[in-house]
Design an enzyme around this catalytic site. Structure first.
Site, PDB file in Angstrom:
ATOM      1  N   LYS A  70       0.841  -1.197   0.000  1.00  0.00           N
ATOM      2  CA  LYS A  70       0.000   0.000   0.000  1.00  0.00           C
ATOM      3  C   LYS A  70       0.879   1.250   0.000  1.00  0.00           C
ATOM      4  O   LYS A  70       0.689   2.152  -0.787  1.00  0.00           O
ATOM      5  CB  LYS A  70      -0.931  -0.033   1.220  1.00  0.00           C
ATOM      6  N   GLU A 106      10.184  -4.941   4.627  1.00  0.00           N
ATOM      7  CA  GLU A 106      10.211  -6.343   4.199  1.00  0.00           C
ATOM      8  C   GLU A 106       9.949  -6.452   2.700  1.00  0.00           C
ATOM      9  O   GLU A 106      10.657  -7.159   1.970  1.00  0.00           O
ATOM     10  CB  GLU A 106       9.126  -7.154   4.938  1.00  0.00           C
ATOM     11  N   GLY A 111      -4.922  -1.660   4.860  1.00  0.00           N
ATOM     12  CA  GLY A 111      -4.177  -2.810   4.352  1.00  0.00           C
ATOM     13  C   GLY A 111      -4.887  -4.133   4.614  1.00  0.00           C
ATOM     14  O   GLY A 111      -5.007  -4.987   3.736  1.00  0.00           O
ATOM     15  N   ARG A 112      -5.397  -4.310   5.834  1.00  0.00           N
ATOM     16  CA  ARG A 112      -6.016  -5.596   6.186  1.00  0.00           C
ATOM     17  C   ARG A 112      -7.427  -5.726   5.625  1.00  0.00           C
ATOM     18  O   ARG A 112      -8.090  -6.728   5.832  1.00  0.00           O
ATOM     19  CB  ARG A 112      -5.984  -5.793   7.701  1.00  0.00           C
ATOM     20  N   GLU A 126      -5.086  -6.513  14.579  1.00  0.00           N
ATOM     21  CA  GLU A 126      -4.498  -5.216  14.233  1.00  0.00           C
ATOM     22  C   GLU A 126      -5.583  -4.132  14.296  1.00  0.00           C
ATOM     23  O   GLU A 126      -5.305  -2.966  14.534  1.00  0.00           O
ATOM     24  CB  GLU A 126      -3.852  -5.260  12.838  1.00  0.00           C
ATOM     25  N   HIS A 162      -6.575 -32.978  17.393  1.00  0.00           N
ATOM     26  CA  HIS A 162      -5.493 -33.799  17.947  1.00  0.00           C
ATOM     27  C   HIS A 162      -4.371 -32.928  18.506  1.00  0.00           C
ATOM     28  O   HIS A 162      -3.259 -33.405  18.716  1.00  0.00           O
ATOM     29  CB  HIS A 162      -4.966 -34.742  16.869  1.00  0.00           C
ATOM     30  N   LYS A 205       9.170  -1.044  14.347  1.00  0.00           N
ATOM     31  CA  LYS A 205       9.799  -0.702  13.059  1.00  0.00           C
ATOM     32  C   LYS A 205      10.932   0.305  13.282  1.00  0.00           C
ATOM     33  O   LYS A 205      12.027   0.155  12.752  1.00  0.00           O
ATOM     34  CB  LYS A 205       8.774  -0.070  12.111  1.00  0.00           C
TER      35      LYS A 205
END
Ligand code: F6P
Length: 568
Positions: A220, A226, A292-293, A378, A409, A533
């Site tokens: 965005k 990253e 973003g999400r 977030e 399990h 960050k």
């Protein structure tokens, strides 16, 4: 729409509402005894009918939750007292409900049909027209890639898409690619690179032919460490591999030609895309009113259109839009989306249930819990309200989960018999994708039998007498008792289609909104990710620079000393 200013200016302190006090009394009076669900199911033969909701492709069964008619009534009163409907309308209308960033919150505009162009003007822009203009470019581009008209620099068809992004620029497309894999029909597969750990890119490109690879850089902001690091890494990998194979020469022009054919970008920041060296003609934009999400149905989903085609993406958008319309127009008492959000508040704030499991009984949804973790945590992991004042309650459930039956399990023991109760959403589909016979039985029915068995065991448990009747020695009886009254919601769909997936994602987006509104949160900012960050930038030089090391705290210094000692 009424009273938008109240809805967005000052959060109501939810603990001071009439409904809050009434809910507290209701909780103290009606919930402090065992076998609630058994009792309610016995008393009311219509309980399931009353608490089941059909929304397009999906059946929601809320009957195994800790609620009765009075709870629904009070939770809806609570919603009204915090102006839930007004705030919902304000969001859909493009008001700046993201107060700390002074932005509209309009992911719902991403899925409005083209015919609605001209009906939503935000900050002077016709957002629906803008959305469809970009969609048109995305479809045209994807069509070229899928048909083979768009080739790599050596003229070969694209076979693999590597989508580079992180957070909302990765989790949504990755989750949906996995969920809709059976719909991939162009012989193109996708891989997703997110982690700055160099292993991620190295593993995802290790066996790839650069001549048939298309890289989509998704960010965005186009400033995310990253993503830009991985994008540079991918560029180096591509150019070096093409040169080593003799496919291109060492000239700058050859490199530029290769980037042109193998790199496209998705971003709101087209200037930075250009600076990175990607042709703006190969860039697809979106807008700062898409968080973003909440962006998987924007250009962020480009890889999905390449893999599945325009028609499937449209069906996905229709699923989103249908759920939006349902949420926006259904009265609270009948609105299962609002009820699920309010129910989560009920569990967090009155029962002290701080975590929430999402358990898809569909292997294709194996990334869904990870996707929901960003969406919900977030958004609502905050302790300050949208006007800067402190929250007055606990907020932000911890979302987690794994597909069934694997989870059975692993961690279901704690859900069944642990000291803490964990509300669970079970998600399953009637129709499987693959043949379901193992020579003996319908394996899908066996699978679904497990889903139903879990929700039944959690709701109704097993008494000491039932355990004794099985001949269990007395001292061992308590270990084998199941208390029941462990709340679950069952979401049962016909099939995991693009439409159903769109509905599911929109459902959780709006649940998150409902919770955030009750708690007074701006669910659309994420300041909590900033400090880490900043510090990473400040700390990284300390691995090799003594001055930077000296500025760190004692623990960081000690860990870096260990690194320096062991680094080969
Ligand atoms: O660090 C958190 C975050 O800002 C998320 O909200 C976002 O989805 C992710 O980073 C990636 O950001 P971008 O798409 O700008 O690269």
């Amino acid at each position: 729409m009424s009273d938008i200013s109240t809805a967005i200016n000052k959060p109501i302190d939810v603990t001071q509402t009439d409904a809050w006090a009434l809910l507290q009394t209701h909780y103290d009076t009606d919930f402090n005894q065992p076998d609630l669900l058994k009792t309610w199911f016995n008393q009311d033969p219509h309980r399931v009918e009353k608490l089941s909701f059909d929304v397009n492709d999906l059946r929601f069964d809320l009957s195994k939750n800790l609620l009765v008619a009075r709870t629904v009534e009070l939770l809806c009163q609570l919603g009204r007292e915090v102006h839930l409907e007004e705030r919902r309308d304000a969001m859909f209308a493009g008001k700046h409900i993201n107060t700390t960033e002074d932005r509209a919150v309009l992911h719902t505009a991403l899925r409005r049909p083209a015919q609605q162009a001209g009906t939503l003007m935000v900050d002077g822009q016709d957002v629906v027209a803008d959305v469809h203009e970009v969609l048109k470019r995305m479809y045209a581009f994807a069509h070229k890639v899928r048909s083979g008209e768009w080739t790599g620099v050596t003229g070969k068809r694209i076979k693999t898409v590597v989508s580079i992004g992180i957070g909302g620029s990765d989790l949504g497309p990755y989750m949906m690619y996995e969920a809709l894999k059976p719909y991939a029909d162009a012989g193109i597969t996708c891989r997703f690179v997110s982690n700055i750990d160099p292993t991620d890119l190295a593993e995802k490109t290790a066996d790839l032919d650069p001549e048939t690879t298309l890289v989509i850089v998704v960010s965005k902001t186009f400033t995310t460490l990253e993503t830009l690091t991985n994008a540079r890494g991918a560029r180096t990998w591509l150019l070096e591999s093409l040169r080593a194979a003799g496919s291109i020469d060492n000239s700058d022009q050859a490199a530029a030609n290769a980037i042109e054919r193998h790199f496209v970008a998705v971003s709101t920041n087209l200037e930075l895309v250009r600076e990175f060296g990607i042709n703006p003609d190969n860039a697809f934009g979106f807008w700062n009113w898409v968080g973003g999400r909440y962006s998987v149905d924007s250009a962020v989903g480009l890889a999905l259109i390449v893999a599945f085609g325009e028609q499937r993406f449209q069906e996905l958008l229709e699923g989103f839009h249908d759920m939006d319309t349902y949420f926006a127009t259904t009265p609270l008492e009948k609105n299962v989306v609002a009820l699920m959000g309010l129910l989560n508040v009920w569990y967090v704030n009155f029962f002290g249930m701080s975590s929430h499991a999402v358990l898809p009984y569909d292997q294709y949804l194996h990334r869904f819990p990870a996707y929901l973790q960003q969406l919900t945590m977030e958004s609502n992991g905050k302790s300050v309200r949208w006007d800067g004042t402190a929250t007055t309650t606990d907020t932000g459930e911890i979302f987690w989960g794994e597909p069934g039956t694997n989870g059975q399990h692993a961690f279901y023991q704690l859900i069944h018999q642990g000291t803490r109760k964990i509300p669970c959403d079970f998600i399953a589909f009637v129709n499987p994708v693959h043949p379901t016979r193992d020579g003996q039985q319908d394996v899908h029915e066996l699978f679904l039998g497990n889903f139903l068995a879990q929700t039944k065991a959690l709701a109704f448990g097993k008494t000491a007498d039932e355990v004794r009747a099985e001949g269990t020695p007395e001292w061992m009886v308590p270990a084998r008792v199941f208390s029941g009254d462990r709340p679950t919601t069952s979401i049962f769909g016909s099939a995991l289609t693009p439409h159903a997936l769109g509905e599911l994602v929109a459902l959780y987006e709006h649940i998150t909104f409902v919770e955030g509104t009750v708690w007074g949160l701006d669910s659309y900012d994420q300041w909590g990710v900033e400090l880490g960050k900043q510090l990473a930038k400040q700390i990284t030089p300390a691995f090799h620079d003594d001055e930077a090391l000296a500025q760190q705290d004692a623990s960081t210094r000690s860990l870096i000393a260990f690194y320096r000692d062991k680094r080969r």
